[in-house]
Design a protein around this motif. Sequence first.
Motif, PDB file in Angstrom:
ATOM      1  N   PRO A  59       0.804  -1.226   0.000  1.00  0.00           N
ATOM      2  CA  PRO A  59       0.000   0.000   0.000  1.00  0.00           C
ATOM      3  C   PRO A  59       0.835   1.274   0.000  1.00  0.00           C
ATOM      4  N   ASP A  60       2.118   1.174   0.395  1.00  0.00           N
ATOM      5  CA  ASP A  60       2.971   2.367   0.366  1.00  0.00           C
ATOM      6  C   ASP A  60       3.595   2.568  -1.010  1.00  0.00           C
ATOM      7  N   ARG A  61       4.030   1.482  -1.646  1.00  0.00           N
ATOM      8  CA  ARG A  61       4.701   1.611  -2.933  1.00  0.00           C
ATOM      9  C   ARG A  61       3.732   1.521  -4.117  1.00  0.00           C
ATOM     10  N   LEU A  62       2.674   0.737  -3.970  1.00  0.00           N
ATOM     11  CA  LEU A  62       1.703   0.544  -5.054  1.00  0.00           C
ATOM     12  C   LEU A  62       0.282   0.762  -4.500  1.00  0.00           C
ATOM     13  N   PRO A  63       0.019   1.976  -4.024  1.00  0.00           N
ATOM     14  CA  PRO A  63      -1.263   2.206  -3.331  1.00  0.00           C
ATOM     15  C   PRO A  63      -2.484   2.027  -4.228  1.00  0.00           C
ATOM     16  N   VAL A  64      -2.411   2.467  -5.492  1.00  0.00           N
ATOM     17  CA  VAL A  64      -3.583   2.376  -6.368  1.00  0.00           C
ATOM     18  C   VAL A  64      -3.877   0.915  -6.695  1.00  0.00           C
ATOM     19  N   GLU A  65      -2.848   0.145  -6.983  1.00  0.00           N
ATOM     20  CA  GLU A  65      -3.051  -1.281  -7.265  1.00  0.00           C
ATOM     21  C   GLU A  65      -3.620  -1.997  -6.039  1.00  0.00           C
TER      22      GLU A  65
END
Length: 408
Positions: A59-65
């Motif tokens: 959720p920090d590096r790929l929040p939208v995914e």
Amino acid sequence: MDADDTITELRQRLRRYSEDRYPIQHATAQFHLGVALLSAGQPGEAAGALRTAAGLFDPDRLPVEHAKAMNMLGAALREEGDLADAVEAFRRAATTFEAHQQELEHAAAMFNLGLVQRDSGDPDAAMDCFQRARERFDQQRLPGQASAAARELGATLLAGGELKAAADALEQAVDLAEQAGEHAGLGAAANALGLAYLGTDRAQAAVEAFRKAMVGNPRTVRAQGFAMAKANLALAYERAGDAPRARLAARQALALPDAPPAVVEQARGVPERLGSGIGDLLTVLHEEPPERWPALVREELARWVVAAPEERRAEARAWIEGQVSGPDRGPDLAEALLGAVLELPPAAMETAIRGLLEALGSLEAATADRFRSETWRAMAAFQVPQEARLRDRFDRIAAELGQERVWS
């Protein structure tokens, strides 16, 4: 590629991209597998795949995914009946989408959150979600989604007894569904709008809304929605003081094979209150312009062919007597009737003709002769193959009934 092939291919992809060596590729495959399983009606397995995908999308590096996986996980959990976890999944997805300026995704998550909150018995929270979704869906670019949000807002308001506010939201939902060409959405929104109008004593407006609901729910595509709209239309006509149209709509709803029990019960009450009304069709046609006749006759003839034989003969007798009793409209009425007969499937067509000829045999000679004359002349209005088909069917069935063959 069908659903089974898609699921098989995605499972193979998972084996190629192991979680420990290719976590992002594995997460992506799990996400798509979850979506495919959900579409295939397997929410339990879908939830497992989507939970894995959400866990691998940091959720920090790929929040939208991560949020997309949570949104789909919420949908799977809702299908499973796990409403509390579905609320949490949709809420997390919505918060993340909003924080990263993903307006459309945020609107979709809010819409989904509203659905599950309403399922959970929290209509106030649901209405807030639907309202926020409606505001965020671009009505010009995404009228279908905006219509759905307005429709669910209106339906929730309607269930809560807030009829004026419900009608306002549902009017917008109908307009947007028509703009988007969303027929199913139009049917649902227009039906709910008609109920809101009935609740505020706007019977004629309800009639128009239920007619739109029938357009959005064609008989051959969404039969149950069509039956519901037809039964509601009967109630609206009754409220408007139009007994013939109310009885017609109610009997037509009762004749539909896929009508839900609640629809049958509601429709049955109309003729119980207003009487049987044999011959209502001609009463209605005399009040309508000729361009409306084909649709009205078509709807009623579809009922005749599945009615009990004695009722079909009674309706046919009333039609014949009514057709010949008018000064000038007999041939035009005959043409409308024959046009509807030609649209029936072969077996139903023969049933309708047989009912007419059986009724004809019970009438006095002058009435029967005039009906034969007007109907014989009306057959000539059709193209040669259709005219020949009509004359052949009438003559053959007349011969089977021991009547004179005078139609060719």
